[in-house]
Scaffold this active site. Structure first.
Site, PDB file in Angstrom:
ATOM      1  N   GLY A  30       0.810  -1.215   0.000  1.00  8.51           N
ATOM      2  CA  GLY A  30       0.000   0.000   0.000  1.00  8.51           C
ATOM      3  C   GLY A  30       0.842   1.263   0.000  1.00  8.51           C
ATOM      4  O   GLY A  30       2.029   1.228  -0.323  1.00  8.51           O
ATOM      5  N   LEU A  32       0.504   3.668  -2.085  1.00  6.24           N
ATOM      6  CA  LEU A  32       0.916   3.540  -3.489  1.00  6.24           C
ATOM      7  C   LEU A  32       1.527   4.822  -4.039  1.00  6.24           C
ATOM      8  O   LEU A  32       1.062   5.926  -3.750  1.00  6.24           O
ATOM      9  CB  LEU A  32      -0.287   3.124  -4.342  1.00  6.24           C
ATOM     10  CG  LEU A  32      -0.937   1.803  -3.915  1.00  6.24           C
ATOM     11  CD1 LEU A  32      -2.085   1.434  -4.863  1.00  6.24           C
ATOM     12  CD2 LEU A  32       0.073   0.657  -3.858  1.00  6.24           C
ATOM     13  N   HIS A  36       4.736   1.880  -7.845  1.00  9.27           N
ATOM     14  CA  HIS A  36       3.656   0.887  -7.893  1.00  9.27           C
ATOM     15  C   HIS A  36       2.820   1.078  -9.166  1.00  9.27           C
ATOM     16  O   HIS A  36       2.426   0.104  -9.820  1.00  9.27           O
ATOM     17  CB  HIS A  36       2.723   1.035  -6.689  1.00  9.27           C
ATOM     18  CG  HIS A  36       3.375   0.812  -5.355  1.00  9.27           C
ATOM     19  ND1 HIS A  36       3.493   1.804  -4.423  1.00  9.27           N
ATOM     20  CD2 HIS A  36       3.917  -0.293  -4.795  1.00  9.27           C
ATOM     21  CE1 HIS A  36       4.079   1.327  -3.338  1.00  9.27           C
ATOM     22  NE2 HIS A  36       4.357   0.056  -3.533  1.00  9.27           N
ATOM     23  N   GLN A 153      15.088  -8.907  -2.743  1.00  8.88           N
ATOM     24  CA  GLN A 153      13.775  -9.559  -2.623  1.00  8.88           C
ATOM     25  C   GLN A 153      13.392 -10.220  -3.947  1.00  8.88           C
ATOM     26  O   GLN A 153      12.953 -11.387  -3.973  1.00  8.88           O
ATOM     27  CB  GLN A 153      12.747  -8.495  -2.242  1.00  8.88           C
ATOM     28  CG  GLN A 153      11.299  -8.867  -2.472  1.00  8.88           C
ATOM     29  CD  GLN A 153      10.352  -7.779  -2.002  1.00  8.88           C
ATOM     30  OE1 GLN A 153      10.216  -7.564  -0.812  1.00  8.88           O
ATOM     31  NE2 GLN A 153       9.698  -7.091  -2.915  1.00  8.88           N
ATOM     32  N   VAL A 176      11.389   3.134 -10.778  1.00  8.65           N
ATOM     33  CA  VAL A 176      10.893   4.452 -11.172  1.00  8.65           C
ATOM     34  C   VAL A 176      11.459   5.488 -10.196  1.00  8.65           C
ATOM     35  O   VAL A 176      11.441   5.272  -8.979  1.00  8.65           O
ATOM     36  CB  VAL A 176       9.348   4.483 -11.158  1.00  8.65           C
ATOM     37  CG1 VAL A 176       8.837   5.851 -11.587  1.00  8.65           C
ATOM     38  CG2 VAL A 176       8.793   3.406 -12.072  1.00  8.65           C
ATOM     39  N   SER A 185       9.615   5.441  -2.975  1.00  9.59           N
ATOM     40  CA  SER A 185       9.441   4.451  -1.911  1.00  9.59           C
ATOM     41  C   SER A 185       8.423   5.015  -0.931  1.00  9.59           C
ATOM     42  O   SER A 185       8.362   6.236  -0.728  1.00  9.59           O
ATOM     43  CB  SER A 185      10.781   4.237  -1.190  1.00  9.59           C
ATOM     44  OG  SER A 185      10.557   3.673   0.089  1.00  9.59           O
ATOM     45  N   ARG A 187       8.572   4.945   2.073  1.00  9.42           N
ATOM     46  CA  ARG A 187       9.283   5.543   3.210  1.00  9.42           C
ATOM     47  C   ARG A 187       9.771   6.967   2.910  1.00  9.42           C
ATOM     48  O   ARG A 187      10.120   7.699   3.828  1.00  9.42           O
ATOM     49  CB  ARG A 187      10.443   4.653   3.638  1.00  9.42           C
ATOM     50  CG  ARG A 187       9.974   3.331   4.244  1.00  9.42           C
ATOM     51  CD  ARG A 187      11.108   2.548   4.879  1.00  9.42           C
ATOM     52  NE  ARG A 187      10.608   1.454   5.706  1.00  9.42           N
ATOM     53  CZ  ARG A 187      10.449   0.200   5.274  1.00  9.42           C
ATOM     54  NH1 ARG A 187      10.759  -0.112   4.032  1.00  9.42           N
ATOM     55  NH2 ARG A 187       9.994  -0.728   6.092  1.00  9.42           N
TER      56      ARG A 187
HETATM   57  P1  AMP Z   1       6.130  -2.348  -1.482  1.00 14.82           P
HETATM   58  O1  AMP Z   1       4.752  -1.787  -1.398  1.00 14.82           O
HETATM   59  O2  AMP Z   1       7.191  -1.373  -1.035  1.00 14.82           O
HETATM   60  O3  AMP Z   1       6.249  -3.703  -0.858  1.00 14.82           O
HETATM   61  O4  AMP Z   1       6.424  -2.548  -3.027  1.00 14.82           O
HETATM   62  C1  AMP Z   1       5.579  -3.315  -3.841  1.00 14.82           C
HETATM   63  C2  AMP Z   1       6.257  -3.583  -5.151  1.00 14.82           C
HETATM   64  O5  AMP Z   1       6.559  -2.340  -5.793  1.00 14.82           O
HETATM   65  C3  AMP Z   1       7.604  -4.310  -4.969  1.00 14.82           C
HETATM   66  O6  AMP Z   1       7.739  -5.292  -5.993  1.00 14.82           O
HETATM   67  C4  AMP Z   1       8.600  -3.202  -5.116  1.00 14.82           C
HETATM   68  O7  AMP Z   1       9.868  -3.636  -5.576  1.00 14.82           O
HETATM   69  C5  AMP Z   1       7.914  -2.318  -6.152  1.00 14.82           C
HETATM   70  N1  AMP Z   1       8.463  -0.956  -6.087  1.00 14.82           N
HETATM   71  C6  AMP Z   1       8.614  -0.190  -4.980  1.00 14.82           C
HETATM   72  N2  AMP Z   1       9.180   1.003  -5.306  1.00 14.82           N
HETATM   73  C7  AMP Z   1       9.397   0.966  -6.640  1.00 14.82           C
HETATM   74  C8  AMP Z   1       9.953   1.894  -7.586  1.00 14.82           C
HETATM   75  N3  AMP Z   1      10.422   3.092  -7.207  1.00 14.82           N
HETATM   76  N4  AMP Z   1      10.027   1.515  -8.883  1.00 14.82           N
HETATM   77  C9  AMP Z   1       9.560   0.295  -9.283  1.00 14.82           C
HETATM   78  N5  AMP Z   1       9.018  -0.616  -8.444  1.00 14.82           N
HETATM   79  C10 AMP Z   1       8.928  -0.283  -7.146  1.00 14.82           C
END
Ligand code: AMP
Length: 286
Positions: A30, A32, A36, A153, A176, A185, A187
């Protein structure tokens, strides 16, 4: 767009979808952002139906970590998914993912799970593989979209799918970034203005490693030192690790032979950030 809570409802829905074509699945925690969104757009362009899961997985947070503080905004996330043309969001309560009294498989991340992101977060990757295995079990055969942003991961998920013969195609998706190179991110929202301004240092460090690799540097220690200097020169950042790893084993390498990935992690006062970049071949090799 359907908003689903239970595992049974999701099983029924994806089974019906599969009669029409492939299911595209984007697992998320989430909050997002544009990273995402790019995974979701890719899933929509390649699969007949698109599913997004939103689940902040307690199993991958350590006792001293930020589970309670992890940003959550389901209403906004659901609206964003609707706007992106997602067919269904699965936002389950904990007991639908981890039914009480059911012993779910806990795939072993092996030694790679103890390195880099695994060092300061014991059990983290065990928790990641446990939830991904469970999500795949409920979703069933699908194409699942993962970001290269979380390269360790992604490596472990690809290996789990291969070793366990799971009926899932993993689709790695490019990271991205904001205009200064900072990878999106969830965070990042915690960073204060000054921290945000300095957070571009991770991408600067990776870009410097990439430039040196392109110029022909084959000694990984030189690239690692350059990345450390870049982050070390950033007042609010504290280097956690910088390394060059084989993209095939995710083990640190001394020599830059392909394919290799530069990886970094740095702590800012309000958030810990990670990033990585596949290193290019020397320019005169092409
Ligand atoms: P998360 O919600 O942080 O667990 O991320 C969900 C998915 O989105 C994971 O497969 C992450 O690697 C991907 N993700 C997170 N940040 C990015 C980004 N900046 N660019 C591409 N994919 C991302």
């Amino acid at each position: 767009m359907d908003l689903i809570r239970t595992a049974d409802d999701l099983r029924h829905l994806t089974a019906a979808w599969r009669a029409e074509g492939e299911v595209g699945f984007v697992p998320t925690m989430g909050s997002l952002h544009d990273g995402h969104a790019s995974l979701i757009r890719r899933a929509r362009s390649e699969a007949a139906r698109t599913l997004v899961s939103i689940f902040v997985n307690p199993a991958q947070f350590g006792p001293a970590e930020d589970l309670a503080a992890y940003p959550r905004d389901e209403d906004r996330d659901v609206e964003r998914c609707r706007a992106l043309g997602v067919d269904a969001v699965w936002a389950p309560p904990d007991e639908e993912v981890y039914p009480p009294d059911v012993a779910l498989p806990e795939p072993d991340p092996g030694p790679v799970g103890e390195t880099f992101e695994g060092v300061g977060r014991p059990g983290h990757f065990r928790g990641v593989l446990k939830v991904v295995h469970r999500l795949f079990d409920v979703t069933g055969p699908c194409r699942a979209y993962f970001g290269e942003k979380d390269a360790q991961q992604l490596f472990l998920v690809v290996r789990m799918v291969r070793e366990r013969n799971l009926p899932v195609t993993i689709v790695p998706c490019a990271t991205v970034r904001a205009t200064d190179g900072l990878a999106y991110s969830s965070r990042n929202a915690r960073l204060g203005d000054e921290e945000r301004e300095e957070a571009g240092c991770l991408f600067l460090a990776l870009s410097e490693a990439a430039e040196r690799a392109r110029a022909g540097e084959r000694d990984a220690a030189i690239l690692v030192a350059a990345m450390g200097r870049e982050i070390g020169a950033t007042p609010l950042a504290r280097l956690d690790y910088a390394a060059v790893v084989s993209d095939e084993t995710f083990e640190a390498t001394d020599r830059v032979t392909e394919p290799v990935r530069a990886i970094v992690a740095a702590r800012f006062p309000s958030a810990r950030l990670i990033d990585n970049l596949l290193l290019p071949r020397p320019a005169d090799d092409r």
